[in-house]
Scaffold this active site. Sequence first.
Site, mmCIF file in Angstrom:
data_model
loop_
_atom_site.group_PDB
_atom_site.id
_atom_site.type_symbol
_atom_site.label_atom_id
_atom_site.label_comp_id
_atom_site.label_asym_id
_atom_site.label_seq_id
_atom_site.Cartn_x
_atom_site.Cartn_y
_atom_site.Cartn_z
ATOM 1 N N TYR A 155 0.822 -1.217 0.000
ATOM 2 C CA TYR A 155 0.000 0.000 0.000
ATOM 3 C C TYR A 155 0.859 1.271 0.000
ATOM 4 C CZ TYR A 155 -4.620 2.116 0.749
ATOM 5 O OH TYR A 155 -5.806 2.780 0.606
ATOM 6 N N LYS A 162 -3.872 8.081 3.525
ATOM 7 C CA LYS A 162 -5.100 7.779 4.270
ATOM 8 C C LYS A 162 -5.000 8.277 5.708
ATOM 9 C CE LYS A 162 -7.624 5.711 1.133
ATOM 10 N NZ LYS A 162 -8.858 6.358 0.623
#
Length: 256
Positions: A155, A162
């Site tokens: 990720y 995020k």
Amino acid sequence: MSGILEGKRVLITGVLTEASIAFHTAKLAQEQGAEIILTAFPRPTLTERIAKKLPKPTKVLELDVTNDEHLGRLAEAVGEELGSLDGVVHSIGFAPQDALGGNFLNTPFESVATAMHVSAFSLKSLTMACLPLMQNGGGSVVGLTFDAQYAWPQYDWMGPAKAALEATNRYLARDLGKQNVRSNLISAGPLGSMAAKSIPGFTELASVWDNRSPLEWDLKDPEPAGRGVVALLSDWFPKTTGEIIHVDGGLHAIGA
């Protein structure tokens, strides 16, 4: 019996495919009585085709959340269609390929900046662009995150993006509460959406749910997350703001 969004007017971003949380949010919102309007970038025609599969016709506006001109004219364009807004759904995220897939230590700042701008700062930008339409009675802003308290395989810089999104949500809740505008996030488990498919090694990340999720998690079912978004858009959470609601099969509560 009327739906929980009866009489609500909602702007929804990020409807790209039927496999997206945004599409299921739009579908459920209409079924629950809301009038909706969609935004899309860079290909509004793609969203227009997908929108034909919704229960009712809806307008699609072009919106690049990094473009000040687009943001500046958004309230007027939405106002012409709906008059006002009661809810905004932020379903936007993007990172260049060199910011994903195990390249964390070598990603240039330019790519990190793009990920942060599109995926985090845009929550504030979109909210402020829509705020003039949420003056009568306030409203609800709902975004989508992927639990940023952990470092996930592959990720990479979307994780810090995020985390920034989650912090932005809390600060929006702080500053907009006096205007009765709530800001919350849904933290969904992994789904086989277009965004997920752009992440190299996504299957490795998603496989964590096969072993650790208390409730069975279906990568092909965005509806549970969509239901969470619709619930937060409704009046059933009138005093909930700055929150992150997990719709991930319970994995966030389980240790290694």
